[in-house]
Structures are given as structure tokens and as C-alpha cells.
Design an enzyme around this catalytic site. Structure first.
Site, PDB file in Angstrom:
ATOM      1  CE1 TYR A 321      59.722  75.009 -22.082  1.00  0.00           C
ATOM      2  CE2 TYR A 321      59.134  77.371 -21.974  1.00  0.00           C
ATOM      3  CZ  TYR A 321      59.417  76.266 -22.662  1.00  0.00           C
ATOM      4  OH  TYR A 321      59.429  76.973 -23.527  1.00  0.00           O
ATOM      5  CB  CYS A 417      70.841  75.471 -18.934  1.00  0.00           C
ATOM      6  SG  CYS A 417      69.956  74.496 -19.733  1.00  0.00           S
TER       7      CYS A 417
HETATM    8  C1  SAM Z   1      65.171  73.043 -17.542  1.00  0.00           C
HETATM    9  S1  SAM Z   1      64.065  72.457 -17.085  1.00  0.00           S
HETATM   10  C2  SAM Z   1      63.440  73.405 -15.296  1.00  0.00           C
HETATM   11  C3  SAM Z   1      62.345  72.965 -14.825  1.00  0.00           C
HETATM   12  C4  SAM Z   1      62.411  73.894 -13.550  1.00  0.00           C
HETATM   13  N1  SAM Z   1      61.928  74.849 -13.724  1.00  0.00           N
HETATM   14  C5  SAM Z   1      63.421  73.064 -12.527  1.00  0.00           C
HETATM   15  O1  SAM Z   1      63.946  74.249 -12.503  1.00  0.00           O
HETATM   16  O2  SAM Z   1      63.237  72.228 -11.901  1.00  0.00           O
HETATM   17  C6  SAM Z   1      62.801  72.614 -18.445  1.00  0.00           C
HETATM   18  C7  SAM Z   1      61.714  71.677 -18.263  1.00  0.00           C
HETATM   19  O3  SAM Z   1      60.876  71.651 -19.151  1.00  0.00           O
HETATM   20  C8  SAM Z   1      59.886  71.048 -19.166  1.00  0.00           C
HETATM   21  N2  SAM Z   1      59.416  71.126 -20.665  1.00  0.00           N
HETATM   22  C9  SAM Z   1      60.059  70.683 -22.248  1.00  0.00           C
HETATM   23  N3  SAM Z   1      59.713  70.946 -23.066  1.00  0.00           N
HETATM   24  C10 SAM Z   1      58.730  71.383 -22.639  1.00  0.00           C
HETATM   25  C11 SAM Z   1      57.724  72.471 -22.839  1.00  0.00           C
HETATM   26  N4  SAM Z   1      57.347  72.207 -24.431  1.00  0.00           N
HETATM   27  N5  SAM Z   1      56.361  71.982 -22.758  1.00  0.00           N
HETATM   28  C12 SAM Z   1      56.177  72.304 -21.097  1.00  0.00           C
HETATM   29  N6  SAM Z   1      57.556  72.165 -20.714  1.00  0.00           N
HETATM   30  C13 SAM Z   1      58.567  71.412 -21.130  1.00  0.00           C
HETATM   31  C14 SAM Z   1      60.917  69.788 -19.366  1.00  0.00           C
HETATM   32  O4  SAM Z   1      59.701  68.417 -18.609  1.00  0.00           O
HETATM   33  C15 SAM Z   1      61.592  70.385 -18.042  1.00  0.00           C
HETATM   34  O5  SAM Z   1      60.363  69.758 -16.863  1.00  0.00           O
END
Ligand code: SAM
Length: 461
Positions: A321, A417
Site C-alpha cells: 500500500y 489510521c
Molecule cells: C493509507 S494510504 C498509504 C499510502 C502511503 N503509504 C503513504 O503514506 O502516503 C493506502 C494506499 O493503499 C492503496 N490501496 C488500497 N487498496 C489497495 C490494495 N488492495 N492493494 C494495494 N494498494 C491498495 C491506496 O490507493 C492508497 O494509496
């Protein structure tokens, strides 16, 4: 619940009734929790330890909701909320409690979630790292557009309604954005652009992003229609009058879902991205990609991730993620190789650009869901020492946790979060042979009930 049903079920309150209760604690939605004859009553804008008079506004089988009528015995933690819209706009939940007490409450919320949902009694939860100046911290603001008496209104929805509360003096987002929002409203009105409602008008929402380090501002106008008459002229005027506005985009959202952004973006004028600096690194932020909303606290959060991984002296780390690659890039001096996984292709593009911008050459980013990509790593028989998980609020899919455990890292760092989904996932990881050692909460969202945490989870054998 009807009065006869209430009698039959032993529920001791009914709608409209006024009751005196003591507030015991704050729940995960920032409401005070008290009991009336043993029955739970949730009342927002109250303080633990206070005696209050509440009016019951909703009764359910196991609990009721009330509104505060009067504080009968006030606690010293109660303060005058700074914002004139507090309690009306729904964005803040805890402004009536002094900031150090908010931090204590948030730590207790994390401990309580770990105990109650995760069944974890012995995890060390550190005191919350708060902000020195907990105001004007957001770099992103999301507003709704509506109309009242033929005039455009731009603001936040009042809690549980679609009634708009004007946002111009919000104390959480940078004050420099207020005149930009006001000018946008004037220009929309001047061009006869209306809010979208029942198939008429076009405007739905506005999203504004501001870089703390460079001051650059991005504006995204969310419309129902593809056409945005006057869009170019409006963008030109805004960029001429506010030199910090360097990017104006249109986003088309035709869906009925509560999500603000639709899938399609169109650059109207300026740049596709704004530039932000977190710690020693620079990042380009584009309109569709996720970026943490509180840059000052993000730096602390990311340093914590590095601190928990550094002692392993890892060869390879996976950042699941990964968004725009921020954590991976922060880890670039700690591990020999970092593999980032992210489902949004635009964010992965940003991540690659960000790595190049920082002259980081040991990060590789893969597009796809964690569910798809982690099994690929399993097949590659990759040896890795640590995995970082930073999922959205809903937490990790059980399959992801299973696949991570099969990769057999010594340590998992879970950035979350939402303490409830964190606790649920820690319980699953415990069943998979991993135990949470310590959790560091970081207050990324002062005056709201939200709290970010970094958990260190170690393999048991
Ligand atoms: C809370 S954000 C964290 C992003 C990064 N680590 C940061 O601190 O900016 C979660 C991220 O997970 C991605 N995401 C959501 N579902 C996902 C999945 N099933 N597999 C991979 N990425 C995913 C979203 O697009 C988002 O960019």
C-alpha cells in the site's frame, strides 16, 4: 422504539426524555459514553468525569444517543472551542477538550481497541505524539458545493445531513486558502455556473491541496458534467490573482456514491503536480494520488517506521500500500532494496518520479493489489526481513495477512489510521505467529477522533 417495546425490552429511556448521567469515557467516534440505569447513552461534546443533563434523541436495542442540554458538573479539561462552527460542521469532535487531554483520550482509545477487538492485553502503547501548534495542519481540504436562496454555498456537511456549513474560517486548513475559495465562488457565480442538483447544474465539490514547504496550491473542481463552461477563464484568473495556485484541474464524478472524486481528471491550466518536502525528501503530489494530510506529523510517522526497521539491517523490505512511494523512499537508506506495491497506477507513476527526484535507485514499484502482488513475491521466493503495511481505513484483507506471513519476515510494521481494524488485523497476525510488541500513536488529526498508529509486530519464532 415505541414506548411499549421499550417497557417490554427493559430499555429505560425514550426519545425526548431528559436524563442526568456521568460521562465515563469517550468512544471511537468522539462521543462521551455514560450510563442511565445501566443503559449506555452516547452524548457528543462532553468530557469524561462530567455530570451532564442530556436529551435522548435516538433509542436502539443496546444503546441510546443524546444531545447535551447542560453541563451540571464541569471538568477542568473543558475549554471554549476556538471555531465558531464547532458542533455545526461535523469536522471536529474534540475541540471542547484541552489538547493534552485529547492526546490521553486517543491513547486510551487505541489501548481499548487492542484489548476489546484484538484480545491483546500486553501490547505497549506509547503516549501519543502530538503537535506543538495543533491548528491549520491540513494540506488537503474537500468541500461540497450547494445553493441557498439562489447563491452558491461552499462548505462542509453538518453531521448526518446534507446541510452545508460555510467553510471560510475553518481552523484546520491553511488560512491562505479561504480567499481562494471565496474568489472561486465569485467567479462561478459570475459565469452563471450552478451547483449540481437533480440533473441540473454542474458543480459538485472542490478539492484543494497546499504544499507546506513550497506553498504551491492545486485546485480540483469536481463537476457532474464533462463540460465546464468558463473553466479556462476561471483558472486563468485564479492563477493570475493568486500566484501560489499553480495547478487547476477538473474531475468528472457522475456517480451517486459518497466518494468525492470520480475516475477522470482533466488539467485545465498549470502543472499536473505540486511539490512537497517531508524530512530530507521531495515528493510530487498529483490530483488522484493519496498523500498524508498532515505533513508535519507525517515526518514523525515515517521516522518511526525507519526506527522500527533499522535495527534489522535489512537486505529487502516490502512496502505494501505504498501510495506515491513516500515510505519506500524514506527507507532507501535503511534497506538495500525496497519493493513498493500499490493499486493506483497514477500513484505508482508518482512513486517512480519521486524516487528519481530524490536520486533513490533502490526502490522498485509494482502496480496491482496487495492480494495479487504478494503471491508473486512468494513465487519469486524472495528473502525479506521486514514488511510495511499501510492500508486504507478498512485494514488488510485476510488473504493479504496470510500471504505476508508466508513471506516469513522477521518484523511487520503496520501503519494504521483506524485502531479498530488495526486491532482486528493484529489478532489475525497473532494467529499466524506474529505478536505486536509496541504501538506508537501519532496525532495526525488534532481535534477529531481520528488517530494514526505505527505498530511493531515480530515473528514469534
Ligand atoms: C493509507 S494510504 C498509504 C499510502 C502511503 N503509504 C503513504 O503514506 O502516503 C493506502 C494506499 O493503499 C492503496 N490501496 C488500497 N487498496 C489497495 C490494495 N488492495 N492493494 C494495494 N494498494 C491498495 C491506496 O490507493 C492508497 O494509496
Amino acid at each position: 422504539m415505541e414506548a411499549w417495546e421499550k417497557m417490554a425490552s427493559g430499555v429505560p429511556v425514550s426519545v425526548g426524555q431528559e436524563v442526568e448521567i456521568c460521562i465515563d469515557n469517550i468512544n471511537h467516534q468522539g462521543e462521551g459514553v455514560g450510563r442511565y440505569r445501566g443503559f449506555a447513552l452516547f452524548v457528543p461534546y462532553t468530557v469524561p468525569g462530567e455530570k451532564i443533563l442530556a436529551r435522548v434523541i435516538q433509542v436502539k436495542k443496546n444503546y441510546a444517543r443524546g444531545e447535551l442540554v447542560e453541563v451540571l458538573e464541569k471538568r477542568r479539561e473543558r475549554v471554549l472551542p476556538r471555531c465558531h462552527n464547532f458542533g455545526r460542521c461535523g469536522g471536529c469532535h474534540l475541540q471542547h477538550i484541552d489538547y493534552p487531554s485529547q492526546l490521553k483520550i486517543k491513547r486510551e482509545l487505541v489501548q481499548e481497541a487492542l484489548r476489546r477487538i484484538g484480545g491483546l492485553q500486553d501490547v505497549l502503547v506509547h503516549p501519543v505524539i502530538g503537535m506543538k501548534e495543533p491548528w491549520y495542519y491540513r494540506n488537503r481540504v474537500q468541500l461540497h458545493v450547494g445553493e441557498r436562496n439562489g447563491e452558491l454555498v461552499i462548505g462542509f456537511y453538518a453531521p448526518g445531513t446534507r446541510r452545508l456549513v460555510e467553510a471560510e474560517r475553518c481552523l484546520l486548513f491553511p488560512p491562505e486558502l479561504a480567499p481562494v475559495i471565496e474568489r472561486m465562488k465569485q467567479l462561478f457565480q459570475h459565469c452563471g455556473i450552478k451547483a449540481y442538483r437533480h440533473g441540473k447544474g454542474i458543480l459538485r465539490h472542490l478539492v484543494l491541496k497546499k504544499s507546506r514547504s513550497t506553498g504551491e496550491v492545486m485546485l480540483v473542481v469536481v463537476t457532474y458534467t464533462n463540460s465546464f463552461p468558463g473553466g479556462e477563464m476561471i483558472a486563468e484568473k485564479l492563477m493570475a490573482e493568486f500566484p501560489e495556485v499553480v495547478s487547476v484541474l477538473q474531475n468528472v464524478n457522475r456517480s451517486r456514491s459518497p466518494l468525492v472524486l470520480g475516475p477522470r481528471f482533466r488539467l485545465i491550466k498549470g502543472k499536473e503536480t505540486i511539490r512537497e518536502k517531508i524530512g530530507p525528501f521531495q515528493f510530487l503530489i498529483s490530483a488522484p494520488s493519496f498523500f498524508q494530510v498532515n505533513p508535519e506529523q507525517t515526518e514523525i510517522l515515517y521516522h518511526k517506521v525507519v526506527e522500527y526497521i533499522e535495527p534489522l539491517k535489512p537486505e529487502t523490505v516490502v512496502d505494501v500500500y505504498c501510495g506515491t512511494g513516500t515510505i519506500a523512499i524514506f527507507l532507501s537508506q535503511t534497506a538495500r532494496k525496497i519493493i513498493g506495491i500499490e493499486t493506483v497506477a497514477a500513484a505508482v507513476e508518482d512513486a517512480r518520479v519521486n524516487a528519481a527526484l530524490n536520486r533513490v535507485h533502490n526502490c522498485e514499484f509494482r502496480v496491482g493489489t496487495a492480494e495479487e502482488v504478494i503471491p508473486e513475491l512468494e513465487r519469486e521466493q524472495l528473502e525479506l526481513q521486514a514488511v510495511v503495511l499501510d492500508p486504507p481505513r478498512r485494514g488488510c484483507d485476510r488473504r493479504v495477512l496470510g500471504a505476508v506471513a508466508r513471506l516469513n519476515p522477521r518484523r511487520i510494521i503496520y501503519v494504521s489510521c483506524d485502531p479498530a481494524t488495526l486491532a482486528r488485523d493484529l489478532k489475525i497476525l497473532q494467529e499466524l505467529g506474529y505478536h505486536a510488541r509496541q504501538v506508537q500513536p501519532v496525532d495526525m488529526f488534532p481535534h477529531t477522533y481520528h488517530i494514526e498508529t505505527v505498530a511493531q509486530i515480530d515473528r514469534l519464532k
